[in-house]
Design a protein around this motif. Structure first.
Motif, PDB file in Angstrom:
ATOM      1  N   SER A   1      -8.065  -3.414 -36.897  1.00  0.00           N
ATOM      2  CA  SER A   1      -7.571  -2.148 -36.367  1.00  0.00           C
ATOM      3  C   SER A   1      -8.710  -1.135 -36.274  1.00  0.00           C
ATOM      4  O   SER A   1      -9.649  -1.167 -37.082  1.00  0.00           O
ATOM      5  CB  SER A   1      -6.472  -1.601 -37.271  1.00  0.00           C
TER       6      SER A   1
ATOM      7  N   ASN B   1      -8.246   5.231 -42.498  1.00  0.00           N
ATOM      8  CA  ASN B   1      -7.395   4.281 -41.797  1.00  0.00           C
ATOM      9  C   ASN B   1      -6.292   5.042 -41.066  1.00  0.00           C
ATOM     10  O   ASN B   1      -5.311   5.464 -41.679  1.00  0.00           O
ATOM     11  CB  ASN B   1      -6.783   3.294 -42.792  1.00  0.00           C
TER      12      ASN B   1
ATOM     13  N   LYS C   1      -4.023   4.000 -39.013  1.00  0.00           N
ATOM     14  CA  LYS C   1      -2.757   3.265 -38.974  1.00  0.00           C
ATOM     15  C   LYS C   1      -1.906   3.552 -40.202  1.00  0.00           C
ATOM     16  O   LYS C   1      -0.691   3.723 -40.111  1.00  0.00           O
ATOM     17  CB  LYS C   1      -3.034   1.762 -38.862  1.00  0.00           C
ATOM     18  N   GLU C   2      -2.559   3.625 -41.373  1.00  0.00           N
ATOM     19  CA  GLU C   2      -1.855   3.886 -42.626  1.00  0.00           C
ATOM     20  C   GLU C   2      -1.893   5.361 -43.021  1.00  0.00           C
ATOM     21  O   GLU C   2      -1.140   5.780 -43.905  1.00  0.00           O
ATOM     22  CB  GLU C   2      -2.476   3.051 -43.751  1.00  0.00           C
TER      23      GLU C   2
ATOM     24  N   LYS D   1      -0.819  -4.742 -30.245  1.00  0.00           N
ATOM     25  CA  LYS D   1       0.216  -4.015 -30.976  1.00  0.00           C
ATOM     26  C   LYS D   1       0.106  -4.227 -32.472  1.00  0.00           C
ATOM     27  O   LYS D   1       0.272  -3.304 -33.268  1.00  0.00           O
ATOM     28  CB  LYS D   1       1.599  -4.452 -30.485  1.00  0.00           C
TER      29      LYS D   1
ATOM     30  N   LEU E   1      -2.461  -4.755 -34.224  1.00  0.00           N
ATOM     31  CA  LEU E   1      -3.615  -4.038 -34.760  1.00  0.00           C
ATOM     32  C   LEU E   1      -3.565  -2.548 -34.453  1.00  0.00           C
ATOM     33  O   LEU E   1      -4.511  -1.816 -34.731  1.00  0.00           O
ATOM     34  CB  LEU E   1      -4.905  -4.638 -34.194  1.00  0.00           C
ATOM     35  N   ASP E   2      -2.464  -2.106 -33.856  1.00  0.00           N
ATOM     36  CA  ASP E   2      -2.268  -0.695 -33.512  1.00  0.00           C
ATOM     37  C   ASP E   2      -3.316  -0.190 -32.523  1.00  0.00           C
ATOM     38  O   ASP E   2      -3.712   0.968 -32.557  1.00  0.00           O
ATOM     39  CB  ASP E   2      -2.286   0.177 -34.777  1.00  0.00           C
TER      40      ASP E   2
ATOM     41  N   LYS F   1      -3.463   0.722 -28.985  1.00  0.00           N
ATOM     42  CA  LYS F   1      -2.449   1.036 -27.974  1.00  0.00           C
ATOM     43  C   LYS F   1      -3.020   0.902 -26.561  1.00  0.00           C
ATOM     44  O   LYS F   1      -4.132   1.361 -26.293  1.00  0.00           O
ATOM     45  CB  LYS F   1      -1.916   2.453 -28.193  1.00  0.00           C
TER      46      LYS F   1
ATOM     47  N   TYR G   1      -9.369   6.638 -27.349  1.00  0.00           N
ATOM     48  CA  TYR G   1      -9.675   7.048 -28.714  1.00  0.00           C
ATOM     49  C   TYR G   1     -10.983   7.840 -28.671  1.00  0.00           C
ATOM     50  O   TYR G   1     -11.999   7.338 -28.206  1.00  0.00           O
ATOM     51  CB  TYR G   1      -9.839   5.828 -29.615  1.00  0.00           C
TER      52      TYR G   1
END
Length: 321
Positions: free
Chosen positions: A11, A27, A29-30, A259, A261-262, A264, A269
């Protein structure tokens, strides 16, 4: 391109450089701060490729460092411009998945003093790249941006002409695969801030951001129907999709969406709205822009941090979140 350009399977993350020193891994994603990396005291961050950082120390030497292990590999260089101000140096880095192949490009670009050089693994010295081939080629004036995509170097000028150099040859040699004739990436509005990017297929994109409205991007590709682009005021076609890919603007290239690994699709980015070569204010704004919905996603956890710099990256090797 060679298989060494295969995309990582982790990710996207953020390397954050607080003004009080150090490097912190975030991170998105988290929504968590994973760990503190090395402090790299006295060094200035120039570029990254996966976990590898290109650093400039106080003695004007370049180092490639694994941010996760602080391992120096390849070896550091000799001082490259001890008589010049380190504040105006820009750099690019590409390191293969194995960590055994690398390319380093550095640039010193001020009026009347413009230098560009590169080196690869196995080289014993830097190779200079002439920025100007002929005084009549005025469209080459004013280097605006560089993208290093494997062993290919993409150079964009302030007049939005693009050269592509192949750096994969023997030491001391490189090839201009645009044959000394840069191609223009001209949109209808030259007042916008612009960057170039390279897709997984090697296609060059123009990315624009309105300096008066930092809420949207415009994306363009080269118009293949224009036979003589030098006669046209604009030579690109606007697109609203990255064709199943995502753009890491900090690195200047796209990666396949994933998806799990998030990553998009049709998203940009970025930590800045454009990436000039020249000295400029950091103007940090860490976001993900969705081309389909024209919306921005921000990261409130980062607002409280007093950041000097930040970069999106994809972990390489055995490292992952």
């Amino acid at each position: 391109m060679t298989s060494s350009l295969k995309r990582r399977n982790e990710s996207p993350g953020l390397m954050l450089f607080p003004k009080d020193g150090g490097c912190v891994l975030y991170n998105p994603k988290e929504g968590t701060f994973q760990r503190k990396l090395g402090d790299f005291s006295g060094c200035r961050f120039l570029a990254n490729s996966g976990n590898w950082l290109l650093l400039l120390d106080s003695g004007s030497s370049l180092y490639i460092v694994d941010a996760f292990s602080e391992k120096k590999d390849p070896q550091d260089s000799d001082s490259i411009f001890s008589d010049l101000s380190a504040d105006v140096v820009r750099g690019l880095l590409w390191v293969s998945e194995s960590g055994k192949e690398y390319v380093v490009v550095w640039l010193f670009d001020l009026p009347g003093h413009s230098y560009m050089s590169f080196c690869k693994n196995g080289d014993t010295h830097y190779t200079d790249i002439p920025l100007f081939h002929h005084q009549d080629l005025h469209w080459l004036d004013g280097l605006s941006e560089m993208v290093l995509w494997g062993t290919r170097l993409y150079l964009s000028t302030s007049r939005r002409y693009v050269r592509v150099l192949d750096l994969s040859g023997p030491q001391g040699f490189f090839k201009d695969i645009t044959d000394g004739t840069p191609f223009p990436m001209l949109s209808a509005d030259m007042s916008y801030d612009s960057s170039i990017a390279v897709t997984t297929s090697g296609q060059v994109l123009l990315v624009e951001s309105d300096p008066c409205n930092r809420t949207c991007f415009r994306l363009y590709k080269k118009n293949p129907d224009i036979e003589n682009p030098d006669l046209f005021g604009h030579t690109v076609t606007e697109v609203d999709s990255l064709d199943g890919e995502a753009l890491l603007l900090d690195l200047g290239y796209t990666v396949p969406a994933n998806k799990a690994l998030d990553i998009k699709p049709d998203s940009i980015y970025f930590t800045r709205h454009y990436r000039p070569c020249q000295c400029a204010s950091p103007d940090l704004d860490i976001c993900v822009f969705n081309l389909a919905t024209k919306t921005l996603h921000r990261f409130p956890d980062l607002d409280k941090m007093n950041l000097m710099d930040a970069r999106w990256f994809l972990p390489s090797g055995n490292y992952a979140f």
